[in-house]
Scaffold this motif. Structure first.
Motif: not given
Length: 363
Positions: A91, A94, A97
């Motif tokens: 993950s 993310e 992001n």
């Protein structure tokens, strides 16, 4: 309360931000963040986080990546959002992001991470965080931290709600010892109760949680916080019954004489805990009334026999939480804590937000 709504959950954002300023004042210059995990303790992240940001909060703590993404959607780039559970393997992208900062809880997370983060140290909770032996490994092998920008080093107090407990001082001492083994970085230790333990627990950033939402930071002291949450319901029906009639499932409550029983459209599907069966209480016009019988999925029943008939009629308002019903007292009656009551609040209530940042607009 609107005529066509039977139940209303009111969240007072002005009281919430007053509670935030209460902690800011106690910190005397130390930064004050806010725990907004679990949908801002059941109060609604999308309303609570912007209200706290408008009050000056710049550091927000959530538990999971998904909560962090939701927080980023309502907070601008000035807000730092910390994900306490850290990055699950795979993950990591993310986090970048969505401009989220993970708390790194073990050597595996540290090995997979590059960039800014928080180091979470276990100073005595034995849950998440780097235990002393892993901190010793980092001290002996500093290259493990080579690609990480340490924004904060943090830990969490286990007994801050009981100031006399020796674990508080022990955790403080261990946290200081562990921090001294790592690269110099700002530190964070205090939750709501930790802030009130004194300046030695403040460090550089505090993270109040339950106190923001009106819960008592301490287990056995007067609550200094303003009430934030109020749950009210309208009486749906009033029945006049007499012995040997019973109330609710299992015929669990049997009246001993002429009685009036008010039924309200709230139940365990709404987060009103079934453990309050025969133990709960409510308030009608400032008068406490007892909950009788078992709590069902959608309904509860109150004994209103002691009230004048006009005070307990269909359509009359009843306080179930907040108002004259203290959240910590009700939680104790349920055998739980205020945190669980708040985070269990259901989605069937009409939600109403008060305060300038909410513009008094219902959701």
């Amino acid at each position: 309360m609107d005529a066509h709504h039977a139940t209303t959950l009111t969240i007072d954002l002005e009281a919430l931000t007053a509670n935030y300023r209460f902690f800011v004042d106690h910190l005397a210059g130390c930064a004050c963040g806010a725990a907004v995990k679990a949908d801002a303790y059941g109060c609604g992240l999308e309303r609570v986080a912007p209200a706290l940001a408008a009050a000056g909060c710049r550091h927000f703590f959530v538990a999971t990546l998904d909560e962090g993404i939701s927080a980023r959607q309502v907070l601008d780039a000035r807000a730092e959002i910390f994900v306490l559970n850290g990055p699950v393997a795979g993950s990591e992208a993310e986090f970048g992001n969505h401009a989220l900062l993970p708390a790194l809880n073990d050597l595996g997370q540290i090995e997979r991470w590059q960039g800014p983060a928080v180091l979470h140290l276990d100073s005595g909770m034995s849950r998440l965080g780097l235990p002393p032996q892993e901190v010793a490994i980092l001290a002996a092998e500093p290259e493990r931290l080579g690609g990480i920008e340490i924004r904060y080093v943090m830990s969490h107090l286990s007994c801050a709600d009981e100031p006399e407990r020796p674990e508080n001082a022990a955790q403080l001492a261990l946290f200081q010892t562990l921090c001294a083994q790592l690269p110099t970085a700002p530190a964070s230790l205090a939750n709501s109760a930790g802030i009130l333990l004194g300046p030695q627990y403040h460090f550089d950033l505090a993270r109040p949680g339950i106190g923001l939402y009106g819960g008592n930071p301490f287990a056995a002291r007067a609550n200094p916080m303003r009430q934030v949450v109020r749950l009210q319901a309208k009486i749906a029906q009033v029945r006049e019954i007499d012995s040997p009639q019973t109330v609710g499932y299992g015929a669990a409550h049997r009246v001993t004489g002429p009685s009036r029983i008010a039924t309200l459209p709230v139940g365990y599907a709404d987060g009103y805990p079934r453990s309050l069966s025969h133990k709960g209480f409510a308030s009608i016009g400032g008068v406490r009334v007892a909950l009788v019988g078992r709590i069902s999925m959608d309904l509860i029943t109150l004994d209103v026999s002691a009230l004048p008939p006009q005070a307990a009629q269909p359509g009359n308002l009843v306080d179930l939480l907040g108002g004259d019903v203290d959240i910590d007292e009700l939680a104790a009656a349920a055998g739980t804590i205020s945190y669980e009551l708040l985070t269990s609040l259901g989605q069937r209530y009409r939600r109403r937000y008060l305060g300038r940042t909410a513009d008094a607009v219902p959701s």
